[in-house]
Design an enzyme around this catalytic site. Structure first.
Site, short mmCIF file in Angstrom:
data_model
loop_
_atom_site.label_atom_id
_atom_site.label_comp_id
_atom_site.label_asym_id
_atom_site.label_seq_id
_atom_site.Cartn_x
_atom_site.Cartn_y
_atom_site.Cartn_z
N ASN A 263 25.24 56.75 53.26
CA ASN A 263 26.51 56.21 52.80
C ASN A 263 26.41 54.65 52.68
O ASN A 263 27.16 53.87 52.04
CB ASN A 263 27.36 56.44 54.15
N ALA A 264 25.15 54.13 53.35
CA ALA A 264 24.96 52.70 53.07
C ALA A 264 24.57 52.49 51.66
O ALA A 264 23.99 53.38 50.94
CB ALA A 264 23.95 52.18 54.09
N GLY A 265 24.69 51.01 51.29
CA GLY A 265 24.16 50.86 49.80
C GLY A 265 23.69 49.24 50.01
O GLY A 265 24.49 48.61 50.25
N HIS A 266 22.59 49.00 50.16
CA HIS A 266 22.16 47.63 50.37
C HIS A 266 21.38 47.05 49.20
O HIS A 266 20.54 47.78 48.96
CB HIS A 266 21.22 47.29 51.61
N LYS B 270 23.89 42.57 53.96
CA LYS B 270 22.88 42.72 54.86
C LYS B 270 21.77 42.91 54.26
O LYS B 270 20.62 42.39 54.68
CB LYS B 270 23.25 43.94 55.57
N ASP C 42 29.16 46.06 53.64
CA ASP C 42 28.95 45.20 52.37
C ASP C 42 29.06 43.86 52.36
O ASP C 42 29.39 43.07 51.51
CB ASP C 42 29.95 45.71 51.34
N GLN D 167 26.67 49.74 57.37
CA GLN D 167 28.01 49.47 57.77
C GLN D 167 28.49 48.10 58.51
O GLN D 167 27.73 47.39 58.13
CB GLN D 167 28.50 51.03 58.70
N PRO E 190 36.29 50.60 43.83
CA PRO E 190 36.60 49.17 43.91
C PRO E 190 36.87 48.68 45.57
O PRO E 190 37.30 49.80 46.12
CB PRO E 190 38.12 49.04 43.28
P1 GDP Z 1 25.28 45.42 52.12
O1 GDP Z 1 25.80 46.85 52.07
O2 GDP Z 1 25.66 44.65 53.16
O3 GDP Z 1 23.76 45.33 51.93
O4 GDP Z 1 25.97 44.59 50.78
P2 GDP Z 1 26.01 45.16 49.54
O5 GDP Z 1 24.98 45.12 48.83
O6 GDP Z 1 26.73 46.66 49.53
O7 GDP Z 1 27.15 44.32 48.63
C1 GDP Z 1 26.93 42.83 48.69
C2 GDP Z 1 26.92 42.58 47.22
O8 GDP Z 1 27.12 41.16 47.03
C3 GDP Z 1 25.78 42.70 46.46
O9 GDP Z 1 26.21 43.47 44.97
C4 GDP Z 1 24.98 41.71 46.46
O10 GDP Z 1 23.78 41.67 45.25
C5 GDP Z 1 26.06 40.67 46.20
N1 GDP Z 1 25.78 39.31 46.90
C6 GDP Z 1 25.06 39.31 48.21
N2 GDP Z 1 25.09 37.82 48.58
C7 GDP Z 1 25.75 37.21 47.48
C8 GDP Z 1 26.28 35.97 47.36
O11 GDP Z 1 26.00 34.82 48.11
N3 GDP Z 1 26.97 35.64 45.85
C9 GDP Z 1 27.34 36.65 45.32
N4 GDP Z 1 27.93 36.14 44.06
N5 GDP Z 1 27.16 37.95 45.35
C10 GDP Z 1 26.33 38.24 46.62
P1 IMO Z 2 26.86 49.36 54.01
O1 IMO Z 2 25.77 49.50 54.77
C1 IMO Z 2 31.24 49.77 53.38
C2 IMO Z 2 33.12 53.25 54.94
C3 IMO Z 2 33.77 54.47 53.95
C4 IMO Z 2 34.89 55.04 54.82
C5 IMO Z 2 34.14 55.07 56.31
C6 IMO Z 2 33.51 56.50 56.47
O2 IMO Z 2 26.52 49.49 52.54
O3 IMO Z 2 27.82 48.31 54.29
P2 IMO Z 2 31.47 57.67 56.06
O4 IMO Z 2 31.03 58.30 54.75
O5 IMO Z 2 30.65 56.74 56.58
O6 IMO Z 2 32.02 58.73 56.90
O7 IMO Z 2 32.77 56.89 55.63
O8 IMO Z 2 33.35 54.27 56.48
N1 IMO Z 2 31.49 53.03 54.65
C7 IMO Z 2 31.33 51.90 54.14
N2 IMO Z 2 32.00 50.68 53.76
N3 IMO Z 2 29.83 49.65 53.43
C8 IMO Z 2 29.26 50.86 53.93
O9 IMO Z 2 27.69 50.71 54.23
C9 IMO Z 2 29.84 51.85 54.37
N4 IMO Z 2 29.33 53.08 54.94
C10 IMO Z 2 30.61 53.80 55.08
O10 IMO Z 2 33.84 53.92 52.76
O11 IMO Z 2 35.85 54.08 54.73
MG MG Z 3 26.72 48.11 50.84
#
Ligand code: GDP
Ligand code: IMO
Ligand code: MG
Length: 433
Positions: free
Chosen positions: A38-41, A16, A13, A223, A303
């Protein structure tokens, strides 16, 4: 040749999705090599928000082809749902998305096993996303997995799944969990899975041909380094190699063809799920980071735990992945602090450690050693020019570079594409040519 891998430098998170979206227009192919849904980008474009789970973030750029590589685990239901969501948002994937025939599939019994194992672990649970990721990789390693290519041989496939269901049900029942219904599970799975057929290709061969033709590949990690099954805080990890090395095996791309690596790190740290987190803040600062940073899981809504930047973690990630540069995200979230801490090392059992200790049990005993920097108490939100940052923010960035051992080539100052500073003359600016 330009083939660059983007890897999370912390516990996932890090942002990426946003960074891949910025780089994607400068590459021909965007490929995922590990993990699953499991990812959320998250990608924010104006008032539109996309959350990519399984499909590479490059799909939002019409000119990019997207690949789900052999190292990814694919849940057909999740795949179809994501295609549908994208279609509803005006993004067509057909014709520019392919799935490796060697990618393993997630079946309903994997999800049931994930849940049963977590329940059995109780307070020691990993805190998985309950998507069946771990059990699907277990089957891959134990050689009873179902691969996307098996969909081309339906009779054999049915036989394999029936036999697996028998085995898995014994295991589920032994754990006190409900077994899956053999016939309906198989039928419902096949309805979803067979819709994958038109996407299946030998993607390693496809990428090889493309790179020989001078095309470039942006490799999207999921991840993060600390969740890598080998190098992370085992057993509180995911079940794949999220680190850069995984890109070679997870795509069938020869290591020498990977020409660059970019690490993504938040300006602080977050973690979802269980496991040690030395710089975690359980006080009002932690609550503030969670609120201001909107730190709730993109996939599960859980959270995220929050804490100060841990330079030992990022330094370790630089070592393991060989990052040419880092992208530092969410700088704006630190805008209001009077003082900001960075952990430079750990104190553990009376010793000062600079490296990453072995094992989650040891890390759990580590106390961070902090260096305190003055905050900038000014808004960096939406800043796009390094020179316009407050002096204390520039000092913070320079100190992070020194402590982590890699140049910071991109600074993110907000969730939108446009809220980004790209540093001229950096490796990243060269990749964007
Ligand atoms: P990822 O899994 O690495 O792609 O990251 P996520 O999307 O799960 O989590 C990053 C969160 O931070 C998302 O809600 C983005 O919209 C937000 N985000 C990314 N860059 C920034 C930043 O520079 N500032 C703020 N405030 N939010 C950001
Ligand atoms: P992105 O790509 C943050 C964490 C889970 C748990 C551990 C194992 O959005 O960064 P799993 O379901 O993979 O067996 O869970 O890994 N986890 C992540 N934490 N960002 C992710 O993906 C994750 N994908 C898995 O919360 O602790
Ligand atoms: Mg994510």
């Amino acid at each position: 040749m330009k083939n660059v891998v983007v890897v999370g430098a912390q516990w996932g998170d890090e942002g990426k999705g946003k960074v891949v979206d910025i780089l994607a227009p400068h590459f021909d192919i965007v490929a995922r090599y590990q993990g699953g849904h499991n990812a959320g980008h998250t990608v924010r474009i104006g008032d539109r928000k996309f959350i990519l789970r399984l499909i590479p973030s490059g799909i939002l750029h019409e000119e990019c082809s997207c690949v789900i590589g052999n190292g990814v685990v694919v849940d057909p239901r999740a795949f179809n749902a994501e295609l549908q969501e994208l279609r509803e948002m005006g993004v067509e994937c057909e014709g520019r998305l392919v799935v490796s025939s060697r990618a393993h599939l997630i079946l309903p019994y994997h999800v049931a096993l994930d849940r049963a194992r977590e329940e059995r672990l109780g307070v020691n649970s990993v805190g998985t996303t309950m998507r069946g990721i771990g059990p699907a990789y277990e089957d891959k390693a134990s050689r009873c997995g179902i691969r996307a290519g098996d969909l081309l041989y339906p009779d054999l496939l049915r036989e394999k799944i029936r036999s697996n269901i028998k085995e898995k049900n014994l295991e589920l029942v032994s754990m006190g969990a409900e077994p899956v219904a053999p016939d309906s599970t198989l039928d419902e799975f096949l309805v979803e899975a067979l819709r994958l057929k038109p996407f299946i290709r030998d993607t390693a061969m496809m990428i090889d041909t493309a790179t020989r033709d001078g095309k470039s590949v942006l490799i999207e990690g999921a991840q993060g380094t600390m969740l890598d099954v080998d190098h992370g805080t085992y057993p509180f990890v995911t079940s794949s190699n999220a680190t850069a090395g995984g890109a070679a095996t997870g795509l069938g791309l020869a290591p020498k063809k990977i020409t660059g690596a970019l690490g993504i790190a938040k300006a602080y740290t977050t973690r979802v799920g269980g496991g040690p987190f030395p710089t975690e803040l359980l006080d009002e600062h932690g609550a503030y980071l969670q609120k201001r940073g909107n730190e709730y899981g993109a996939v599960t809504g859980r959270p995220r735990r929050t804490g100060w930047l841990d330079a030992t973690v990022v330094r370790y990630a630089v070592m393991l992945n060989g990052f040419d540069a880092l992208a530092l995200t969410k700088l704006d979230v630190l805008d209001e602090f009077d003082e900001i801490n960075i952990s430079t090392g750990y104190r553990c059992r009376g010793e000062l450690l600079e490296g990453m200790p072995y094992g989650a049990n040891v890390l759990a005993e580590c106390e961070p050693v902090y260096e305190t920097l003055p905050g900038w108490k000014a808004t960096t939100s939406r800043t796009t020019n390094f020179d316009e940052l407050p002096p204390a923010a520039k000092d913070y960035i320079r100190r992070v570079e020194e402590l982590c051992g890699a140049p910071i080539a991109l600074i993110s100052t907000g969730p939108d594409r446009t809220e980004t500073i790209i540093r001229e003359g950096s490796p990243l600016s060269a990749w964007m040519k």
